[in-house]
Design a protein around this motif. Structure first.
Motif, PDB file in Angstrom:
ATOM      1  N   ARG A   1      -4.440   6.915  -1.167  1.00  0.00           N
ATOM      2  CA  ARG A   1      -3.568   5.739  -1.075  1.00  0.00           C
ATOM      3  C   ARG A   1      -3.956   4.775  -2.187  1.00  0.00           C
ATOM      4  O   ARG A   1      -5.044   4.862  -2.748  1.00  0.00           O
ATOM      5  CB  ARG A   1      -3.669   5.080   0.297  1.00  0.00           C
TER       6      ARG A   1
ATOM      7  N   THR B   1      -4.027   4.821   8.139  1.00  0.00           N
ATOM      8  CA  THR B   1      -4.212   3.367   8.064  1.00  0.00           C
ATOM      9  C   THR B   1      -5.637   2.996   8.448  1.00  0.00           C
ATOM     10  O   THR B   1      -6.417   3.841   8.893  1.00  0.00           O
ATOM     11  CB  THR B   1      -3.212   2.646   8.994  1.00  0.00           C
TER      12      THR B   1
ATOM     13  N   ARG C   1      -0.203   9.034   5.901  1.00  0.00           N
ATOM     14  CA  ARG C   1      -0.152   7.604   6.236  1.00  0.00           C
ATOM     15  C   ARG C   1      -1.355   7.164   7.080  1.00  0.00           C
ATOM     16  O   ARG C   1      -1.224   6.527   8.110  1.00  0.00           O
ATOM     17  CB  ARG C   1       1.151   7.222   6.916  1.00  0.00           C
TER      18      ARG C   1
ATOM     19  N   TYR D   1       0.863   5.059   0.722  1.00  0.00           N
ATOM     20  CA  TYR D   1       0.080   6.054   1.446  1.00  0.00           C
ATOM     21  C   TYR D   1       0.590   7.449   1.117  1.00  0.00           C
ATOM     22  O   TYR D   1       1.797   7.655   0.994  1.00  0.00           O
ATOM     23  CB  TYR D   1       0.255   5.876   2.961  1.00  0.00           C
TER      24      TYR D   1
ATOM     25  N   ARG E   1       0.871  -1.181   0.000  1.00  0.00           N
ATOM     26  CA  ARG E   1       0.000   0.000   0.000  1.00  0.00           C
ATOM     27  C   ARG E   1       0.899   1.221   0.000  1.00  0.00           C
ATOM     28  O   ARG E   1       1.809   1.331   0.813  1.00  0.00           O
ATOM     29  CB  ARG E   1      -0.932   0.011   1.199  1.00  0.00           C
TER      30      ARG E   1
END
Length: 152
Positions: free
Chosen positions: A115, A107, A105, A101, A99
Motif C-alpha cells: 500500500r 487496514t 485492502r 491498498y 491510501r
C-alpha cells in the motif's frame, strides 16, 4: 554521485512483474486530516470515500471493481484509460490524504502488505482534486492518477 535508473529498468519495475502487478485490483480510500508518517501506520481516521471502478462495490481479494494501471511509459504508470475511478462518499469532510491498498485492502498498522499514501489537495499534491470538500452521498471521480519511478 546518485544512482540513476534507465527508463527500461524503471518501466520493468513498474510493469507486469512489479508495481502494476502488485497493485492490480487495488482500491483508494480518501481520509480527512493529516497523513500518517508512514504507509505502515494505522489510518487513524474513518475514510470519507472509497474509489473503485465505476463506484462499484469492492470485494477484497477477488479483484471485483478493483483499480488497475496501464502499461508503464517513460518510467510512469497511469490509471488504466478504460476505467472510471470513482466513489460515493460515505461521510462529509475535507479530504486530506489517500491510501492506495493492494487488492487485499489490509487496514491498520501493518508492515507486510502492499500500500502507499499520498497527500490530497486542489494542486501540488500526489492526488489533485477539483475540490477537497467531500459530501456524503456525492460521487467523486479521479480523472488522472500516475505513479512515477524516479530516475535517481
Amino acid at each position: 554521485m546518485a544512482l540513476r535508473l534507465s527508463t527500461g529498468l524503471r518501466n520493468k519495475l513498474l510493469g507486469t512483474s512489479g508495481f502494476k502487478s502488485i497493485m492490480q485490483y487495488g482500491v483508494i480510500r480518501i481520509f480527512p486530516g493529516v497523513q500518517p508518517s508512514s504507509a505502515d501506520d494505522a489510518e487513524g481516521a474513518t475514510p470519507l470515500l472509497e474509489i473503485t471502478v465505476s463506484s462499484g462495490t469492492f470485494s477484497p481479494g477477488t479483484g471485483e471493481n478493483g483499480l488497475n494501471f496501464g502499461d508503464p511509459v517513460d518510467g510512469a504508470c497511469a490509471k488504466a484509460a478504460s476505467e472510471v475511478w470513482s466513489g460515493v462518499a460515505s461521510a462529509t469532510g475535507t479530504a486530506g490524504w489517500f491510501r492506495f491498498y493492494a487488492t487485499d485492502r489490509t487496514t491498520g498498522a501493518d508492515t507486510t502488505h502492499a500500500r502507499f499514501d499520498g497527500s490530497v489537495s486542489t494542486s501540488g499534491a500526489q492526488l489533485n482534486m477539483s475540490s477537497t470538500a467531500i459530501t456524503a452521498g456525492a460521487t467523486t471521480t479521479i480523472d488522472s492518477f500516475t505513479v512515477t519511478m524516479p530516475a535517481s
